[in-house]
Every structure is written in structure tokens, then in C-alpha cells.
Design a protein around this motif. Structure first.
Motif, mmCIF file in Angstrom:
data_model
loop_
_atom_site.group_PDB
_atom_site.id
_atom_site.type_symbol
_atom_site.label_atom_id
_atom_site.label_comp_id
_atom_site.label_asym_id
_atom_site.label_seq_id
_atom_site.Cartn_x
_atom_site.Cartn_y
_atom_site.Cartn_z
ATOM 1 N N ARG A 86 0.792 -1.218 0.000
ATOM 2 C CA ARG A 86 0.000 0.000 0.000
ATOM 3 C C ARG A 86 0.829 1.275 0.000
ATOM 4 O O ARG A 86 0.279 2.373 -0.115
ATOM 5 C CB ARG A 86 -0.931 0.028 1.223
ATOM 6 C CG ARG A 86 -1.920 -1.106 1.319
ATOM 7 C CD ARG A 86 -2.653 -1.415 0.031
ATOM 8 N NE ARG A 86 -3.208 -0.231 -0.614
ATOM 9 C CZ ARG A 86 -3.765 -0.244 -1.816
ATOM 10 N NH1 ARG A 86 -3.817 -1.375 -2.519
ATOM 11 N NH2 ARG A 86 -4.247 0.850 -2.331
ATOM 12 N N GLU A 149 -9.156 0.121 -4.828
ATOM 13 C CA GLU A 149 -9.028 1.465 -4.257
ATOM 14 C C GLU A 149 -10.365 1.988 -3.740
ATOM 15 O O GLU A 149 -10.410 2.753 -2.772
ATOM 16 C CB GLU A 149 -8.483 2.429 -5.316
ATOM 17 C CG GLU A 149 -7.036 2.172 -5.714
ATOM 18 C CD GLU A 149 -6.079 2.460 -4.567
ATOM 19 O OE1 GLU A 149 -6.428 3.263 -3.677
ATOM 20 O OE2 GLU A 149 -4.986 1.860 -4.564
ATOM 21 N N LEU A 152 -10.816 1.370 -0.126
ATOM 22 C CA LEU A 152 -10.027 2.269 0.711
ATOM 23 C C LEU A 152 -10.626 3.671 0.739
ATOM 24 O O LEU A 152 -10.618 4.343 1.778
ATOM 25 C CB LEU A 152 -8.588 2.310 0.207
ATOM 26 C CG LEU A 152 -7.841 0.968 0.285
ATOM 27 C CD1 LEU A 152 -6.506 1.063 -0.430
ATOM 28 C CD2 LEU A 152 -7.627 0.553 1.732
ATOM 29 N N TRP A 153 -11.141 4.107 -0.393
ATOM 30 C CA TRP A 153 -11.792 5.413 -0.431
ATOM 31 C C TRP A 153 -13.017 5.424 0.486
ATOM 32 O O TRP A 153 -13.266 6.406 1.189
ATOM 33 C CB TRP A 153 -12.224 5.763 -1.851
ATOM 34 C CG TRP A 153 -11.084 5.934 -2.807
ATOM 35 C CD1 TRP A 153 -9.778 6.201 -2.489
ATOM 36 C CD2 TRP A 153 -11.143 5.848 -4.230
ATOM 37 N NE1 TRP A 153 -9.010 6.281 -3.625
ATOM 38 C CE2 TRP A 153 -9.825 6.076 -4.720
ATOM 39 C CE3 TRP A 153 -12.171 5.601 -5.153
ATOM 40 C CZ2 TRP A 153 -9.523 6.054 -6.080
ATOM 41 C CZ3 TRP A 153 -11.871 5.586 -6.510
ATOM 42 C CH2 TRP A 153 -10.547 5.822 -6.964
ATOM 43 N N GLY A 155 -13.440 3.593 3.140
ATOM 44 C CA GLY A 155 -12.945 3.620 4.508
ATOM 45 C C GLY A 155 -12.510 5.011 4.927
ATOM 46 O O GLY A 155 -12.784 5.452 6.061
ATOM 47 N N ALA A 156 -11.824 5.707 4.011
ATOM 48 C CA ALA A 156 -11.392 7.076 4.312
ATOM 49 C C ALA A 156 -12.598 7.994 4.500
ATOM 50 O O ALA A 156 -12.599 8.871 5.370
ATOM 51 C CB ALA A 156 -10.497 7.584 3.190
ATOM 52 N N ALA A 157 -13.633 7.769 3.679
ATOM 53 C CA ALA A 157 -14.840 8.586 3.789
ATOM 54 C C ALA A 157 -15.551 8.357 5.122
ATOM 55 O O ALA A 157 -16.232 9.245 5.635
ATOM 56 C CB ALA A 157 -15.794 8.268 2.638
ATOM 57 N N GLY A 159 -13.976 7.961 7.847
ATOM 58 C CA GLY A 159 -13.132 8.534 8.883
ATOM 59 C C GLY A 159 -12.037 7.613 9.383
ATOM 60 O O GLY A 159 -11.400 7.915 10.400
ATOM 61 N N LEU A 161 -8.439 6.130 9.652
ATOM 62 C CA LEU A 161 -7.072 6.550 9.364
ATOM 63 C C LEU A 161 -6.339 5.450 8.599
ATOM 64 O O LEU A 161 -6.815 4.311 8.515
ATOM 65 C CB LEU A 161 -6.343 6.880 10.670
ATOM 66 C CG LEU A 161 -6.967 7.992 11.527
ATOM 67 C CD1 LEU A 161 -6.192 8.124 12.835
ATOM 68 C CD2 LEU A 161 -7.009 9.309 10.773
ATOM 69 N N ALA A 162 -5.153 5.784 8.063
ATOM 70 C CA ALA A 162 -4.406 4.827 7.248
ATOM 71 C C ALA A 162 -4.122 3.518 7.999
ATOM 72 O O ALA A 162 -4.342 2.432 7.438
ATOM 73 C CB ALA A 162 -3.096 5.456 6.767
ATOM 74 N N GLN A 164 -5.830 2.187 10.402
ATOM 75 C CA GLN A 164 -7.116 1.505 10.572
ATOM 76 C C GLN A 164 -7.567 0.864 9.270
ATOM 77 O O GLN A 164 -8.115 -0.243 9.269
ATOM 78 C CB GLN A 164 -8.169 2.504 11.071
ATOM 79 C CG GLN A 164 -7.908 3.023 12.474
ATOM 80 C CD GLN A 164 -8.897 4.103 12.876
ATOM 81 O OE1 GLN A 164 -9.149 5.050 12.111
ATOM 82 N NE2 GLN A 164 -9.457 3.989 14.080
ATOM 83 N N ARG A 165 -7.344 1.567 8.160
ATOM 84 C CA ARG A 165 -7.718 0.989 6.864
ATOM 85 C C ARG A 165 -6.883 -0.250 6.570
ATOM 86 O O ARG A 165 -7.366 -1.219 5.979
ATOM 87 C CB ARG A 165 -7.543 2.020 5.748
ATOM 88 C CG ARG A 165 -8.480 3.210 5.851
ATOM 89 C CD ARG A 165 -8.570 3.976 4.537
ATOM 90 N NE ARG A 165 -7.299 4.575 4.161
ATOM 91 C CZ ARG A 165 -6.904 5.787 4.539
ATOM 92 N NH1 ARG A 165 -7.672 6.524 5.346
ATOM 93 N NH2 ARG A 165 -5.752 6.283 4.129
#
Length: 261
Positions: A86, A149, A152-153, A155-157, A159, A161-162, A164-165
Motif C-alpha cells: 500500500r 481502491e 479504501l476510499w 474507509g477514508a470517507a 473517517g 485513518l491509514a 485503521q484501513r
């Protein structure tokens, strides 16, 4: 009720082993070489090995080293492989190091490691660790790299963090590939365990094998080969059952026969 096809599939490994033993028996009788005992002679030596208390202590030492080296390699290699998959920065740092280490036979490192760490458990465990690490890192890297991806997007949306993802998205998605690497690493752990013990001969299954070779006890040598082979088959079968349960969701299920016409 078990179908004939299922029964044949389950019996296939045993039939293959019986066929191999039969070929071995015939080849030994034809060649008539003192250093090549028959399969029956090797099989008859197995109970005496497994019934010897000293031999069992040696096997226990081998399994301890193998478990320690394998466990440490899994704990270190999976996070490293996932981060490499990643992060281009992490991959660009570690890739050259792995490319240098990968083609070197791990047993060839044993004399150097012995000079640094002696011939005790630490040196042998380190060789096992190195042998297991590379396939686990590679498969973890490939599994992490294949994660979509969009996941991951999302997951980021939400909240995340890297880190945690990496734990909650990348690791579960890459788990089938990771376990494939662990399965390969398990076999390599057994191989490097025996090899290291044959080089640094103090205790272990490899020590028993090499001592028997030195003393011309060829039935014991071949009996040890059978025992080690059986250990490998057993470890692989148990791990495959565990793997199948953990990633059942990723296995294709064909309830209806497929047609390729």
C-alpha cells in the motif's frame, strides 16, 4: 453417503504414497546396494526411532525451533508485506533488500550466522525465520496490492485513518493471499529446520539423520526421511483445513454443475 469420486479423491494421496513405496521396494531389490535399504527395512526402523526417548527430545527441540521461527516470521512479515503493498515509499526501501536476500539459499547463510551467533537455537531459528519471511512478505504484498481502491476510499470517507484501513480493510481482503504465503512458508520452515540442524549438529531431527548417515545406519536415514515427509504432509493438511475455514467466503461455490460447451 460418500460418492465414489469423493472417496477416490480422499484415497488418492494414500494410493500415491503406496505406489511410491512399492517402486522404492522394487528399485532397492533390483539395485542391491547396502546404502539403499528396502522400503520395508526403513518402515521397520520407524517404531524404534519414535520409541526412543532421546529421539523424541530431539524432535521436540526441532518443533520448538520451527514454531518459533515460523511464528516470528508471520508476525513480522505480514505487516511489512501489507505496508509494501500500500506504500510505494516502503516498497522502494525494502524491495532492493529482498531482491538481494531472495536468491541466496538460506542454508548457505548458516555458516555465517554460526560465526555471529554460535550453533545454538538462536542461529537455527534465525535461518528458519529468513526462509519463511520471504514468501509471506511476497504474498502479503501481492494481496495488499490487489485491494480495490474504492474500498479504501470508502474507509477514508468513513473517517478511518491509514493504519485503521490497513487493519480493517486491507488485511481481511488480502487474507486468502496471505495464507497462501504462510502455507508455502510452513513447508520452507520444515526444510530449513532440517537443513540447519544437519549443519549445526547439536540436537534435532536433522542431527539424528546426519548421525545415522555418519554411522552407516541407512535404514534409520531413510526412516527419518519418511518421518520428516509425513510431518510435512501432516502440517500442510492441518494448515489447509484452517485456511479453508478462515477464507471460506473467498472460495468459489459451484452448486450447479458448470457447462463448458
Amino acid at each position: 453417503m460418500i460418492s465414489g469420486e469423493t472417496a477416490l479423491k480422499r484415497a488418492a494421496p494414500f494410493l500415491a504414497c503406496l505406489g511410491l513405496l512399492a517402486l522404492w521396494q522394487v528399485a532397492s531389490l533390483v539395485l542391491k546396494n547396502d546404502s539403499f535399504p528396502t522400503a520395508l527395512e526403513a518402515l521397520r526402523a520407524i517404531p524404534s526411532i519414535l520409541g526412543d526417548k532421546e529421539a523424541l527430545i530431539n524432535f521436540a527441540a526441532s518443533l520448538r525451533r520451527m514454531a518459533t521461527g515460523f511464528g516470528l516470521a508471520v508476525v513480522v512479515s505480514i505487516p511489512l508485506g501489507l505496508m509494501m503493498g500500500r506504500s510505494r515509499l516502503v516498497a522502494s526501501f525494502f524491495n532492493p533488500l529482498l531482491m538481494v536476500i531472495y536468491p541466496v539459499p538460506k542454508a548457505a547463510l548458516m555458516p555465517i550466522i554460526m560465526l555471529w551467533l554460535g550453533v545454538g537455537d538462536i542461529a537455527k531459528t534465525l535461518v528458519i525465520f529468513l526462509g519463511v519471511s520471504l514468501p509471506v512478505i511476497y504474498h502479503s504484498f501481492q494481496g495488499a496490492k490487489a485491494v480495490e481502491e474504492k474500498m479504501l476510499w470508502s474507509g477514508a470517507a468513513m473517517g478511518l485513518l491509514a493504519p485503521q484501513r490497513l487493519i480493517r480493510i486491507v488485511f481481511p481482503a488480502a487474507l486468502p493471499e496471505i495464507l497462501t504465503g504462510c502455507r508455502t512458508g510452513l513447508v520452507l520452515a520444515l526444510i530449513t529446520m532440517i537443513t540447519s540442524e544437519m549443519i549445526a549438529r547439536q540436537s534435532g531431527a536433522g542431527n539424528i539423520l546426519f548421525n545415522a548417515l555418519d554411522m552407516g545406519q541407512y535404514d534409520t536415514v531413510f526412516a527419518m526421511i519418511i518421518i520428516v515427509g509425513a510431518m510435512g504432509i501432516g502440517f500442510d493438511a492441518v494448515f489447509e483445513r484452517i485456511r479453508a475455514r478462515l477464507v471460506r467466503w473467498s472460495e468459489p461455490q459451484f452448486d450447479i454443475p458448470l457447462s463448458f460447451s
